[in-house]
Design a protein around this motif. Structure first.
Motif, PDB file in Angstrom:
ATOM      1  N   SER A  22       0.946  -1.324  -0.228  1.00 56.45           N
ATOM      2  CA  SER A  22       0.024   0.137  -0.030  1.00 56.45           C
ATOM      3  C   SER A  22       0.884   1.124   0.059  1.00 56.45           C
ATOM      4  CB  SER A  22      -0.902   0.020   1.058  1.00 56.45           C
ATOM      5  OG  SER A  22      -0.125   0.241   2.434  1.00 56.45           O
ATOM      6  N   ILE A  23       2.204   1.433   0.665  1.00 60.79           N
ATOM      7  CA  ILE A  23       2.906   2.363   0.540  1.00 60.79           C
ATOM      8  C   ILE A  23       3.829   2.346  -0.930  1.00 60.79           C
ATOM      9  CG2 ILE A  23       5.199   2.988   1.514  1.00 60.79           C
ATOM     10  CD1 ILE A  23       4.329   1.633   4.271  1.00 60.79           C
ATOM     11  N   ASP A  24       3.998   1.190  -1.384  1.00 60.66           N
ATOM     12  CA  ASP A  24       4.628   1.372  -2.690  1.00 60.66           C
ATOM     13  C   ASP A  24       4.334  -0.035  -3.483  1.00 60.66           C
ATOM     14  OD1 ASP A  24       6.262   1.090  -5.032  1.00 60.66           O
ATOM     15  OD2 ASP A  24       8.085   0.901  -3.976  1.00 60.66           O
ATOM     16  N   SER A  25       3.309  -0.047  -4.426  1.00 59.83           N
ATOM     17  CA  SER A  25       2.534  -1.082  -5.137  1.00 59.83           C
ATOM     18  C   SER A  25       3.771  -1.867  -5.954  1.00 59.83           C
ATOM     19  CB  SER A  25       1.577  -0.555  -5.910  1.00 59.83           C
ATOM     20  OG  SER A  25       1.984   0.363  -7.115  1.00 59.83           O
ATOM     21  N   LYS A  26       4.918  -1.162  -6.462  1.00 60.51           N
ATOM     22  CA  LYS A  26       5.847  -1.876  -7.049  1.00 60.51           C
ATOM     23  C   LYS A  26       6.972  -2.528  -6.379  1.00 60.51           C
ATOM     24  CE  LYS A  26       4.965   1.057 -11.283  1.00 60.51           C
ATOM     25  NZ  LYS A  26       5.435   2.291 -11.987  1.00 60.51           N
ATOM     26  N   CYS A  27       6.719  -2.571  -5.041  1.00 60.78           N
ATOM     27  CA  CYS A  27       7.932  -3.168  -4.313  1.00 60.78           C
ATOM     28  C   CYS A  27       8.081  -4.556  -4.443  1.00 60.78           C
ATOM     29  CB  CYS A  27       7.584  -2.958  -2.614  1.00 60.78           C
ATOM     30  SG  CYS A  27       8.648  -3.581  -1.570  1.00 60.78           S
ATOM     31  N   LYS A  28       9.332  -4.734  -5.032  1.00 63.73           N
ATOM     32  CA  LYS A  28       9.610  -6.231  -5.671  1.00 63.73           C
ATOM     33  C   LYS A  28       9.748  -7.432  -4.454  1.00 63.73           C
ATOM     34  CE  LYS A  28      13.714  -8.551  -7.954  1.00 63.73           C
ATOM     35  NZ  LYS A  28      14.790  -8.246  -8.385  1.00 63.73           N
ATOM     36  N   GLU A  29      10.316  -6.602  -3.295  1.00 60.54           N
ATOM     37  CA  GLU A  29      10.681  -7.495  -2.188  1.00 60.54           C
ATOM     38  C   GLU A  29       9.531  -7.903  -1.488  1.00 60.54           C
ATOM     39  OE1 GLU A  29      11.947  -4.671  -2.490  1.00 60.54           O
ATOM     40  OE2 GLU A  29      14.378  -5.244  -3.082  1.00 60.54           O
ATOM     41  N   ALA A  30       8.396  -6.852  -1.499  1.00 65.35           N
ATOM     42  CA  ALA A  30       7.302  -7.320  -0.788  1.00 65.35           C
ATOM     43  C   ALA A  30       6.416  -8.360  -1.694  1.00 65.35           C
ATOM     44  CB  ALA A  30       6.227  -6.086  -0.657  1.00 65.35           C
ATOM     45  N   LEU A  31       6.284  -8.165  -2.962  1.00 66.46           N
ATOM     46  CA  LEU A  31       5.820  -9.124  -3.912  1.00 66.46           C
ATOM     47  C   LEU A  31       6.402 -10.337  -3.837  1.00 66.46           C
ATOM     48  CD1 LEU A  31       5.170  -6.788  -6.915  1.00 66.46           C
ATOM     49  CD2 LEU A  31       3.353  -7.586  -5.522  1.00 66.46           C
ATOM     50  N   TRP A  32       7.638 -10.461  -3.602  1.00 69.23           N
ATOM     51  CA  TRP A  32       8.236 -11.852  -3.686  1.00 69.23           C
ATOM     52  C   TRP A  32       8.243 -12.610  -2.271  1.00 69.23           C
ATOM     53  CZ3 TRP A  32      11.712 -13.952  -7.049  1.00 69.23           C
ATOM     54  CH2 TRP A  32      12.660 -15.003  -6.847  1.00 69.23           C
ATOM     55  N   THR A  33       7.956 -11.831  -1.300  1.00 71.51           N
ATOM     56  CA  THR A  33       7.592 -12.368  -0.081  1.00 71.51           C
ATOM     57  C   THR A  33       6.000 -12.773   0.100  1.00 71.51           C
ATOM     58  OG1 THR A  33       9.302 -10.995   1.249  1.00 71.51           O
ATOM     59  CG2 THR A  33       7.574 -11.873   2.637  1.00 71.51           C
ATOM     60  N   ARG A  34       5.166 -12.080  -0.272  1.00 73.66           N
ATOM     61  CA  ARG A  34       3.647 -12.282  -0.422  1.00 73.66           C
ATOM     62  C   ARG A  34       3.706 -13.589  -1.407  1.00 73.66           C
ATOM     63  NH1 ARG A  34      -0.933  -8.140  -1.576  1.00 73.66           N
ATOM     64  NH2 ARG A  34      -0.469  -8.468  -3.785  1.00 73.66           N
ATOM     65  N   SER A  35       4.383 -13.731  -2.551  1.00 74.37           N
ATOM     66  CA  SER A  35       4.000 -14.854  -3.116  1.00 74.37           C
ATOM     67  C   SER A  35       4.605 -16.272  -2.526  1.00 74.37           C
ATOM     68  CB  SER A  35       4.998 -14.532  -4.499  1.00 74.37           C
ATOM     69  OG  SER A  35       6.468 -14.867  -4.277  1.00 74.37           O
ATOM     70  N   LYS A  36       5.565 -16.036  -1.689  1.00 70.92           N
ATOM     71  CA  LYS A  36       6.053 -17.127  -0.933  1.00 70.92           C
ATOM     72  C   LYS A  36       4.986 -17.640   0.066  1.00 70.92           C
ATOM     73  CE  LYS A  36      10.917 -16.147  -1.206  1.00 70.92           C
ATOM     74  NZ  LYS A  36      12.267 -15.708  -0.645  1.00 70.92           N
ATOM     75  N   ILE A  37       4.272 -16.500   0.754  1.00 70.88           N
ATOM     76  CA  ILE A  37       3.101 -16.776   1.579  1.00 70.88           C
ATOM     77  C   ILE A  37       2.051 -17.619   0.864  1.00 70.88           C
ATOM     78  CG2 ILE A  37       1.634 -15.901   3.234  1.00 70.88           C
ATOM     79  CD1 ILE A  37       3.722 -13.512   3.321  1.00 70.88           C
ATOM     80  N   TYR A  38       1.606 -17.151  -0.278  1.00 71.70           N
ATOM     81  CA  TYR A  38       0.627 -17.706  -0.979  1.00 71.70           C
ATOM     82  C   TYR A  38       0.766 -19.126  -1.385  1.00 71.70           C
ATOM     83  CZ  TYR A  38      -1.967 -13.303  -1.494  1.00 71.70           C
ATOM     84  OH  TYR A  38      -2.946 -12.074  -1.452  1.00 71.70           O
ATOM     85  N   LYS A  39       2.350 -19.367  -1.648  1.00 66.73           N
ATOM     86  CA  LYS A  39       2.575 -20.575  -2.033  1.00 66.73           C
ATOM     87  C   LYS A  39       2.581 -21.479  -0.873  1.00 66.73           C
ATOM     88  CE  LYS A  39       6.124 -23.710  -2.766  1.00 66.73           C
ATOM     89  NZ  LYS A  39       7.038 -24.548  -1.908  1.00 66.73           N
ATOM     90  N   GLU A  40       2.875 -21.305   0.328  1.00 64.80           N
ATOM     91  CA  GLU A  40       2.931 -21.927   1.700  1.00 64.80           C
ATOM     92  C   GLU A  40       1.199 -21.981   1.945  1.00 64.80           C
ATOM     93  OE1 GLU A  40       5.003 -23.311   3.059  1.00 64.80           O
ATOM     94  OE2 GLU A  40       6.819 -22.606   2.204  1.00 64.80           O
ATOM     95  N   LYS A  41       0.477 -21.434   1.440  1.00 61.52           N
ATOM     96  CA  LYS A  41      -1.093 -21.479   1.648  1.00 61.52           C
ATOM     97  C   LYS A  41      -1.589 -22.388   0.675  1.00 61.52           C
ATOM     98  CE  LYS A  41      -3.259 -17.678   3.525  1.00 61.52           C
ATOM     99  NZ  LYS A  41      -3.476 -18.034   4.884  1.00 61.52           N
ATOM    100  N   ILE A  42      -0.868 -22.677  -0.175  1.00 60.19           N
ATOM    101  CA  ILE A  42      -1.395 -23.475  -1.724  1.00 60.19           C
ATOM    102  C   ILE A  42      -2.196 -22.715  -2.400  1.00 60.19           C
ATOM    103  CG2 ILE A  42      -1.652 -25.706  -2.345  1.00 60.19           C
ATOM    104  CD1 ILE A  42      -1.523 -26.834   0.400  1.00 60.19           C
TER     105      ILE A  42
END
Length: 784
Positions: free
Chosen positions: A223-243
């Motif tokens: 929400s602070i920076d929609s293009k933040c690569k690191e945040a997108l990367w971490t969130r993708s890992k979270i979604y992957k863990e949540k299948i």
């Protein structure tokens, strides 16, 4: 005593004077240096401070001032060194230690930085910047436990968002996720828009397996920076863990939009697609990774897995093989390599038996081979053909060593064949497909027949030169073999020959329409077979057309590598020069003989050239000799390469050449012998032409009447490597503007050029004893 007291007073006076001069000089140099720094003239400032230090090596302010000048001039190494030197004279000034530590940190000399900064924090326990540089130095050295102590001091001095962030960072490195979480939450509490703190907190919560909290923090970061690569990367890992693969893939896709060449993002998305069973999409992403980094072994490994899943086995095999070549030696890589080798083994499985064939001696029909009649030991060579790797090969019980890296598994094995009339062969591949064969051994000679073509002429490279454009070609040749010949086939036509004759001549007429080659196949009575390909060259058709000299051949004899005479470089260059010059003239064929012995010369001119001239109906013949020559007792000689010095018998008598040429007289209209061999003398012309006669190629008598001519260099020195004779001859041919060039014109040019060089005049005349009707030898231009 008075003299001693006077001397001491003098020395003391001089010391006071020096100290006075030094104190007078030093402030001036220091002030001037400072002025130069203020005006930006750092090099001049450094020079002033250096001079000052030379005069007073313990002047602390001079070192500090020079360090400041060095730093402003961009010379941080020198600046840090000066600050460090200054501490030797003033160990109470914390600013000197601090600046030295700061510069060493910037120079990435972290150990040196820490040594300086420790002094600062001892003197000033509240020096925040010193603690920061010291902490960052420990972080750079990956000494996180020591970095934590410095970080604790910073937090004690100032509870800022930045200090909490760095302590959280260090806690993450030390895998103290709970304390790291606490510090990072305090950081975002004090600075609600501190993006890097949210990103790191999200990653810490992910490692702590607090997926929902991590997801919320990453969403806040975005929400602070929609293009933040690191945040997108971490969130993708979270979604992957949540299948939740679609959401994980969606976040990585956003990353790729912002970073289209990020191979790590493509690789991660490829793994997600693979786990989500979308293998074609996974293959596309792994291919993209390989296009960015062709040495990414893991991309090949995972692309192979997806190709295998969609039954693209050939592509899977190719990728597995590439991975096997690129794999590292670490534990994970070795584990993957075991998987790769297992998959390759299964993917390549086949049920075909290996095929072993002998190439030397050649395998015969009915599983038989020919060996020398009285052989005790024989070496067998061959190939093993199979789709898979060979597990073992045995010939008559002997293990066969073969080239496992070669495509055909070439092998060689030596056997004792005393009393044997058969051998057994057994071959198995890695899938245990076994082939077992028994070969009969026929004891006989094993050399294949040799083929030579007499007509039309065939070069040493197997090229046939045609001068008549006929659909049918008459072929005449000879087969040489130790035994009788069973069959001779010329381009699928059975040739005529005497079955009972040894080394028989053969004849055949074949159809060559639209063909550029033909094959002669000969087999002896023991099954030894040879096949020789002859290429058809039709360039002679154009040369023969409108050539008043008829079929024209040139023979070069180039002798340069001698056994007892000095070897020559000139003949090689001369023949090359003449070939280039003759390229513009209608020459049907050029025969180039090199380094001929006496026996070679005698056989070639007496037999080989005679048969070639007769069979190929040559009209005009030029023979050119380049090499050493001799003139002894009014006889001219060419020196063979095996000739012995001062042994006349080992030379090639030119009279022998004349005798051979006489046997050509029935077939050849024009004969021209050119000998560029110094010391060959007047050779074999007794009657000289009285003068050079003007010739015209339109004169039918000059082209149709016989001519037998010789043109020879006539010095009495051994051959040299720089022949004026040949050079002028070639230049005359090369620069001729006319449609034809008679030999008389060349003789005239060469004679003048040689005479200018102070050498003996070359000789030109007719060959005594050969028929000459007043004709002459013309060189006919191709542009005629």
């Amino acid at each position: 005593m008075g003299k001693f007291r006077l001397k001491r007073m003098l020395i003391f006076t001089l010391m006071l004077t020096g100290m006075f001069l030094l104190t007078e000089c030093s402030p001036k140099l220091y002030t001037t240096g400072k002025d130069f720094v203020a005006s930006g003239n750092y090099d001049d400032a450094i020079a002033q401070f250096t001079k000052l230090i030379e005069e007073n090596p313990e002047y602390t302010e001079a070192y500090v001032a020079r360090a400041e000048a060095y730093e402003k001039a961009g010379k941080k190494e020198e600046a840090a060194a000066d600050y460090k030197r200054a501490t030797a004279f003033d160990d109470k000034d914390e600013s000197i230690y601090y600046n030295a530590g700061r510069l060493y940190y910037e120079l990435e000399q972290y150990e040196d930085a820490i040594l300086m900064l420790v002094k600062v924090t001892i003197m000033d326990k509240k020096h925040i910047d010193a603690y920061k540089y010291k902490m960052n130095s420990y972080i750079a050295l990956e000494k996180y436990d020591l970095a934590l102590k410095e970080s604790n001091s910073l937090v004690d001095l100032a509870e800022t968002a930045e200090n909490y962030y760095w302590r959280g960072f260090i806690g993450d490195k030390l895998k103290s996720y709970n304390t790291a979480e606490t510090d990072l939450r305090k950081a975002v509490e004090k600075s609600p828009n501190m993006l890097e703190a949210y990103v790191l907190l999200g990653n810490v919560l992910l490692k702590a397996e607090k997926y929902d909290q991590s997801l919320a923090i990453c969403t806040k970061a975005l929400s602070i920076d929609s293009k933040c690569k690191e945040a997108l990367w971490t969130r993708s890992k979270i979604y992957k863990e949540k299948i939740d693969y679609p959401s994980a893939i969606n976040d990585l896709s956003k990353m790729i939009i912002f970073s289209p060449d990020d191979s790590e993002a493509f690789f991660a998305r490829g793994l997600y697609y693979q786990e989500f069973n979308q293998h074609q999409s996974a293959i596309n992403d792994f291919s993209k990774v390989i296009s960015i980094d062709s040495k990414n072994a893991l991309a090949y490994f995972h692309r192979a897995k997806s190709n295998e899943e969609i039954t693209q086995y050939e592509k899977a095999i190719s990728d597995y093989q590439k991975y096997a070549k690129m794999s590292d030696d670490d534990k994970d890589a070795k584990g993957r390599l075991e998987i790769v080798n297992s998959r390759l083994y299964e993917l390549n499985r086949e049920g075909n038996k290996p095929v072993l064939s002998f190439t030397e001696p050649v395998e015969r029909e009915g599983n038989s081979i020919n060996i020398v009649e009285d052989a005790i030991e024989v070496t067998l060579k061959g190939l093993i053909a199979d789709e898979s790797k060979i597990k073992y090969a045995k010939v008559d019980g002997e293990d066969v060593a073969f080239d496992e890296n070669g495509k055909s598994n070439e092998f060689s094995v030596t056997l004792n064949v005393t009393g044997k009339d058969a051998i057994s062969v057994a071959v198995a591949d890695i899938y245990n497909n076994v082939s077992a064969v028994t070969y009969k051994m026929n004891r006989t000679e094993i050399n294949p027949p040799k083929v030579s073509i007499i007509a039309p002429f065939a070069s040493s490279t197997g090229e046939i030169y045609l001068d008549v454009d006929n659909r049918k070609l008459y072929v005449e040749g000879r087969i040489t073999d130790e035994n009788k010949i069973k069959s001779i086939i010329v381009d699928d036509m059975t040739a005529s020959y005497s079955v009972d004759a040894s080394n028989p001549e053969f004849y055949a007429t074949i159809d060559i329409a639209n063909k550029n080659k033909f094959i002669v196949k000969a087999e002896d009575i023991y099954g030894n077979v040879t096949e020789q390909v002859f290429m058809i060259n039709r360039e002679g058709l154009e040369i023969s057309a409108e050539n008043p000299m008829g079929k024209t051949w040139v023979v070069f004899v180039e002798n340069s590598n001698y056994e007892t005479f000095a070897s020559l470089e000139g003949p090689v260059k001369d023949v090359s020069m003449m070939k280039a010059a003759l390229a513009n003239y209608k020459i049907h064929n050029i025969i180039h003989k090199q380094n001929m012995s006496k026996a070679d010369l005698e056989r070639f001119f007496a037999i080989e050239l005679r048969d070639l001239v007769r069979s190929n109906q040559v009209n005009s013949l030029l023979v050119w000799y380049a090499g050493h020559g001799k003139f002894i007792n009014d006889l001219g000689y060419w020196v063979p390469t095996d000739a012995t010095r001062d042994d006349e018998f080992t030379y090639f008598n030119i009279s022998t050449l004349k005798a051979a040429l006489q046997s050509y007289a029935t077939f050849v209209t024009h004969t021209l012998v050119i000998t560029d061999a110094c010391e060959s003398g007047p050779t074999f012309y007794q009657a000289m032409r009285s003068g050079l006669k003007e010739r015209d190629c339109g004169d039918w008598e000059a082209t149709k009447f016989k001519s037998s001519q010789v043109f020879s260099s006539a010095g009495y020195e051994l051959a040299v490597d720089n022949s004026q004779f040949t050079r002028t001859f070639a230049n005359t041919l090369r620069n001729n503007p006319n449609a034809c060039l008679p030999i008389e014109n060349i003789v005239s040019k060469v004679t003048v050029a040689v005479a200018k060089g102070g050498m003996q005049k070359p000789q030109f005349g007719k060959i005594d004893g050969l028929e000459d009707e007043g004709g002459t030898f013309f060189f006919i231009s191709k542009e005629r």
